[in-house]
Design a protein around this motif. Structure first.
Motif, PDB file in Angstrom:
ATOM      1  N   ALA A  44       0.853  -1.251   0.225  1.00 48.53           N
ATOM      2  CA  ALA A  44       0.018   0.049  -0.142  1.00 48.53           C
ATOM      3  C   ALA A  44       1.002   1.320  -0.116  1.00 48.53           C
ATOM      4  CB  ALA A  44      -0.998   0.153   1.250  1.00 48.53           C
ATOM      5  N   GLU A  45       1.986   1.292   0.393  1.00 57.19           N
ATOM      6  CA  GLU A  45       2.996   2.373   0.528  1.00 57.19           C
ATOM      7  C   GLU A  45       3.946   2.579  -0.665  1.00 57.19           C
ATOM      8  OE1 GLU A  45       4.767   2.282   4.283  1.00 57.19           O
ATOM      9  OE2 GLU A  45       3.025   2.447   5.428  1.00 57.19           O
ATOM     10  N   ARG A  46       3.770   1.691  -1.560  1.00 60.92           N
ATOM     11  CA  ARG A  46       4.581   1.690  -2.750  1.00 60.92           C
ATOM     12  C   ARG A  46       3.789   1.814  -3.934  1.00 60.92           C
ATOM     13  NH1 ARG A  46       9.581  -0.711  -2.647  1.00 60.92           N
ATOM     14  NH2 ARG A  46       9.576   0.159  -4.817  1.00 60.92           N
ATOM     15  N   PRO A  47       3.258   3.117  -4.424  1.00 65.13           N
ATOM     16  CA  PRO A  47       2.430   3.309  -5.567  1.00 65.13           C
ATOM     17  C   PRO A  47       2.911   2.774  -6.979  1.00 65.13           C
ATOM     18  CG  PRO A  47       2.519   5.347  -4.094  1.00 65.13           C
ATOM     19  CD  PRO A  47       3.578   4.389  -3.631  1.00 65.13           C
ATOM     20  N   ASP A  48       4.478   2.729  -6.833  1.00 64.77           N
ATOM     21  CA  ASP A  48       5.083   2.104  -8.169  1.00 64.77           C
ATOM     22  C   ASP A  48       4.546   0.582  -8.359  1.00 64.77           C
ATOM     23  OD1 ASP A  48       6.600   2.081  -5.720  1.00 64.77           O
ATOM     24  OD2 ASP A  48       8.349   1.574  -7.016  1.00 64.77           O
ATOM     25  N   ARG A  49       4.978   0.047  -6.916  1.00 63.84           N
ATOM     26  CA  ARG A  49       4.725  -1.309  -7.215  1.00 63.84           C
ATOM     27  C   ARG A  49       3.194  -1.877  -7.357  1.00 63.84           C
ATOM     28  NH1 ARG A  49       7.080  -4.757  -2.603  1.00 63.84           N
ATOM     29  NH2 ARG A  49       6.594  -6.421  -3.879  1.00 63.84           N
ATOM     30  N   LEU A  65      -7.622   1.959  -2.290  1.00 67.01           N
ATOM     31  CA  LEU A  65      -7.153   1.463  -0.929  1.00 67.01           C
ATOM     32  C   LEU A  65      -7.584   2.569  -0.153  1.00 67.01           C
ATOM     33  CD1 LEU A  65      -3.661   0.066  -1.792  1.00 67.01           C
ATOM     34  CD2 LEU A  65      -5.457  -1.220  -0.611  1.00 67.01           C
ATOM     35  N   PHE A  66      -7.783   2.143   1.217  1.00 66.59           N
ATOM     36  CA  PHE A  66      -8.387   3.122   2.156  1.00 66.59           C
ATOM     37  C   PHE A  66      -7.522   3.125   3.582  1.00 66.59           C
ATOM     38  CE2 PHE A  66     -12.069   2.246  -0.554  1.00 66.59           C
ATOM     39  CZ  PHE A  66     -12.586   3.320  -0.682  1.00 66.59           C
ATOM     40  N   ASP A  67      -7.378   4.326   4.151  1.00 60.04           N
ATOM     41  CA  ASP A  67      -6.692   4.252   5.570  1.00 60.04           C
ATOM     42  C   ASP A  67      -8.025   4.020   6.348  1.00 60.04           C
ATOM     43  OD1 ASP A  67      -8.378   6.561   5.860  1.00 60.04           O
ATOM     44  OD2 ASP A  67      -6.313   7.806   5.584  1.00 60.04           O
ATOM     45  N   VAL A  68      -7.352   3.873   7.849  1.00 60.66           N
ATOM     46  CA  VAL A  68      -8.390   3.967   9.009  1.00 60.66           C
ATOM     47  C   VAL A  68      -9.590   4.667   8.959  1.00 60.66           C
ATOM     48  CG1 VAL A  68      -6.875   2.584  10.276  1.00 60.66           C
ATOM     49  CG2 VAL A  68      -6.837   5.215  10.483  1.00 60.66           C
ATOM     50  N   ASN A  69      -9.377   5.966   8.296  1.00 64.26           N
ATOM     51  CA  ASN A  69     -10.505   6.781   8.488  1.00 64.26           C
ATOM     52  C   ASN A  69     -11.088   7.080   7.129  1.00 64.26           C
ATOM     53  OD1 ASN A  69      -9.647   8.285  10.964  1.00 64.26           O
ATOM     54  ND2 ASN A  69      -7.800   9.007   9.779  1.00 64.26           N
ATOM     55  N   ILE A  71     -10.460   7.216   3.984  1.00 61.02           N
ATOM     56  CA  ILE A  71      -9.701   8.049   3.094  1.00 61.02           C
ATOM     57  C   ILE A  71      -9.141   7.302   2.116  1.00 61.02           C
ATOM     58  CG2 ILE A  71      -8.693  10.057   2.654  1.00 61.02           C
ATOM     59  CD1 ILE A  71     -11.266  10.683   4.362  1.00 61.02           C
ATOM     60  N   PRO A  72      -9.215   7.536   0.900  1.00 58.29           N
ATOM     61  CA  PRO A  72      -8.410   6.815  -0.052  1.00 58.29           C
ATOM     62  C   PRO A  72      -6.886   7.233  -0.014  1.00 58.29           C
ATOM     63  CG  PRO A  72     -10.401   7.693  -1.281  1.00 58.29           C
ATOM     64  CD  PRO A  72     -10.149   8.394   0.106  1.00 58.29           C
ATOM     65  N   ILE A  73      -5.977   5.972  -0.022  1.00 58.33           N
ATOM     66  CA  ILE A  73      -4.496   6.445  -0.047  1.00 58.33           C
ATOM     67  C   ILE A  73      -4.004   5.974  -1.428  1.00 58.33           C
ATOM     68  CG2 ILE A  73      -4.294   6.063   2.405  1.00 58.33           C
ATOM     69  CD1 ILE A  73      -3.525   3.347   2.113  1.00 58.33           C
ATOM     70  N   TYR A  74      -4.831   5.298  -2.062  1.00 55.41           N
ATOM     71  CA  TYR A  74      -4.624   5.044  -3.537  1.00 55.41           C
ATOM     72  C   TYR A  74      -5.934   4.899  -4.296  1.00 55.41           C
ATOM     73  CZ  TYR A  74      -2.294   3.011  -7.909  1.00 55.41           C
ATOM     74  OH  TYR A  74      -1.972   2.847  -9.037  1.00 55.41           O
ATOM     75  N   PRO A  75      -5.830   5.753  -5.288  1.00 60.69           N
ATOM     76  CA  PRO A  75      -4.796   6.356  -5.886  1.00 60.69           C
ATOM     77  C   PRO A  75      -4.648   7.885  -5.299  1.00 60.69           C
ATOM     78  CG  PRO A  75      -6.801   6.455  -7.177  1.00 60.69           C
ATOM     79  CD  PRO A  75      -7.011   5.461  -6.108  1.00 60.69           C
ATOM     80  N   GLU A  76      -3.379   8.172  -5.282  1.00 60.29           N
ATOM     81  CA  GLU A  76      -3.153   9.434  -4.484  1.00 60.29           C
ATOM     82  C   GLU A  76      -3.600  10.705  -5.375  1.00 60.29           C
ATOM     83  OE1 GLU A  76       1.135   8.732  -2.351  1.00 60.29           O
ATOM     84  OE2 GLU A  76       1.077   8.849  -4.598  1.00 60.29           O
ATOM     85  N   LYS A  77      -4.199  11.693  -4.664  1.00 59.05           N
ATOM     86  CA  LYS A  77      -4.669  12.661  -5.552  1.00 59.05           C
ATOM     87  C   LYS A  77      -3.995  13.270  -6.754  1.00 59.05           C
ATOM     88  CE  LYS A  77      -7.358  16.731  -5.057  1.00 59.05           C
ATOM     89  NZ  LYS A  77      -7.928  18.006  -4.058  1.00 59.05           N
ATOM     90  N   ASP A  78      -2.467  13.299  -6.424  1.00 59.56           N
ATOM     91  CA  ASP A  78      -1.672  13.938  -7.141  1.00 59.56           C
ATOM     92  C   ASP A  78      -0.589  12.983  -7.806  1.00 59.56           C
ATOM     93  OD1 ASP A  78      -2.978  16.516  -7.285  1.00 59.56           O
ATOM     94  OD2 ASP A  78      -1.870  17.155  -5.408  1.00 59.56           O
ATOM     95  N   GLY A  79      -0.668  11.716  -7.503  1.00 56.63           N
ATOM     96  CA  GLY A  79       0.285  10.882  -8.086  1.00 56.63           C
ATOM     97  C   GLY A  79      -0.044  10.151  -9.212  1.00 56.63           C
ATOM     98  N   PHE A  80       0.932   9.188  -9.620  1.00 56.99           N
ATOM     99  CA  PHE A  80       0.814   8.482 -10.864  1.00 56.99           C
ATOM    100  C   PHE A  80      -0.121   7.204 -10.550  1.00 56.99           C
ATOM    101  CE2 PHE A  80       2.183   5.299 -13.579  1.00 56.99           C
ATOM    102  CZ  PHE A  80       1.951   5.734 -14.837  1.00 56.99           C
ATOM    103  N   VAL A  81      -1.093   7.003 -11.718  1.00 56.71           N
ATOM    104  CA  VAL A  81      -1.836   5.973 -11.802  1.00 56.71           C
ATOM    105  C   VAL A  81      -1.620   5.535 -13.410  1.00 56.71           C
ATOM    106  CG1 VAL A  81      -3.901   4.950 -11.540  1.00 56.71           C
ATOM    107  CG2 VAL A  81      -3.437   6.667  -9.957  1.00 56.71           C
ATOM    108  N   PRO A  82      -1.576   4.261 -13.533  1.00 56.17           N
ATOM    109  CA  PRO A  82      -1.505   3.904 -15.047  1.00 56.17           C
ATOM    110  C   PRO A  82      -2.719   4.355 -15.788  1.00 56.17           C
ATOM    111  CG  PRO A  82      -0.681   1.918 -13.461  1.00 56.17           C
ATOM    112  CD  PRO A  82      -1.011   3.151 -12.864  1.00 56.17           C
TER     113      PRO A  82
END
Length: 275
Positions: A44-49, A65-69, A71-82
């Protein structure tokens, strides 16, 4: 007359009992979703993987993917997603709402036509959207087998009995027919194959896999043997690259889905070229 009625009743009870014991076609799909959830949770902490793992799996269309609250942690708002796996704001909002109401593993349709299936798992903090047709192909199911996640009811009993009768009739019919062999012909020097009037372009890996299957036609070729030929012994363990490659290869060999399937899935072992 009473004797024949009793025999008929016993036969019906026997058939109904057998139908109740028939395998649940969703069990393997549920197992896959559970394994996918564990895989993505572990990275979960490796968006590239995560992106690499998504690209390797033809059955997955979207992932959150969600955190305990919640809230989506993947896809990241400004992160890279295929690109293939991007979600619109509306889709992401819908998934967040469904996940918030989920108490256990839940399967839903994610589009009007049922081409995408959603599995939200609160215990694993994940929502996965699958391509239904790709899942059916992966597990060797008939088209439409995963249309509904319905519970067991009397209709399923009747369908089970009918299915058994059809399977028995098909087996009997097959015993009465002569084998005509596969109509697939490889043309190695052109990296292609012929099937009837269809000419199919092949990659070097396609050619290696098909050659091994043809050489062992009618016998099961294990996944390890196919990996050795297609990818080499250093290929990562637990990869689903072979299963996805077979799905794509089947599409090449029968793009219009009009011909008999010639690459058969042998569950838990490997694949076999039909005779």
């Amino acid at each position: 007359m009473a004797k024949y009625s009793m025999i008929l009743a016993i036969l019906c009870v026997f058939l109904l009992s057998l139908s109740m014991l028939r395998p649940d076609r969703w069990r393997d799909v549920e197992d896959k979703a559970r394994q996918d959830a564990l895989l993505f949770a572990s990275i979960a902490e490796r968006p590239d993987r995560i992106g690499f793992a998504l690209i390797q799996d033809e059955t997955i269309r979207h992932l959150v993917l969600f955190d305990v609250n919640q809230i989506p942690i993947y896809p990241e708002k400004d992160g890279f997603v295929p690109v293939r796996f991007t979600l619109s704001e509306t889709q992401l909002r819908d998934l967040m709402e469904i996940y918030a109401q989920t108490t256990e593993s839940q399967w839903l349709r994610f589009d009007r036509d049922g081409q995408k299936l959603l599995n939200c798992r609160k215990e694993d903090a994940i929502c996965l959207v699958y391509d239904r047709v790709a899942l059916e192909e992966l597990f060797g199911l008939r088209t439409g087998a995963l249309n509904n996640r319905g519970v067991f009811d009397w209709l399923n009993v009747v369908l089970g009995v009918v299915s058994m009768a059809l399977v028995a009739f098909a087996a009997w019919s097959k015993m009465c027919q002569c084998s005509v062999g596969t109509d697939l012909e490889l043309v190695p020097d052109r990296y292609s194959a012929r099937r009837g009037d269809l000419e199919i372009a092949l990659t070097p890996r396609d050619l290696k896999l098909l050659k091994l299957l043809i050489d062992r036609q009618g016998s099961v070729v294990t996944k390890d043997e196919l990996y050795d030929v297609g990818w080499g012994r250093d290929f990562m363990p637990n990869s689903r690259a072979l299963d996805q490659h077979i799905i794509n290869l089947r599409k090449k060999l029968d793009p219009d889905r009009k011909l008999p399937r010639i690459i058969e899935t042998v569950r838990g072992v490997g694949y076999r070229l039909s005779t």
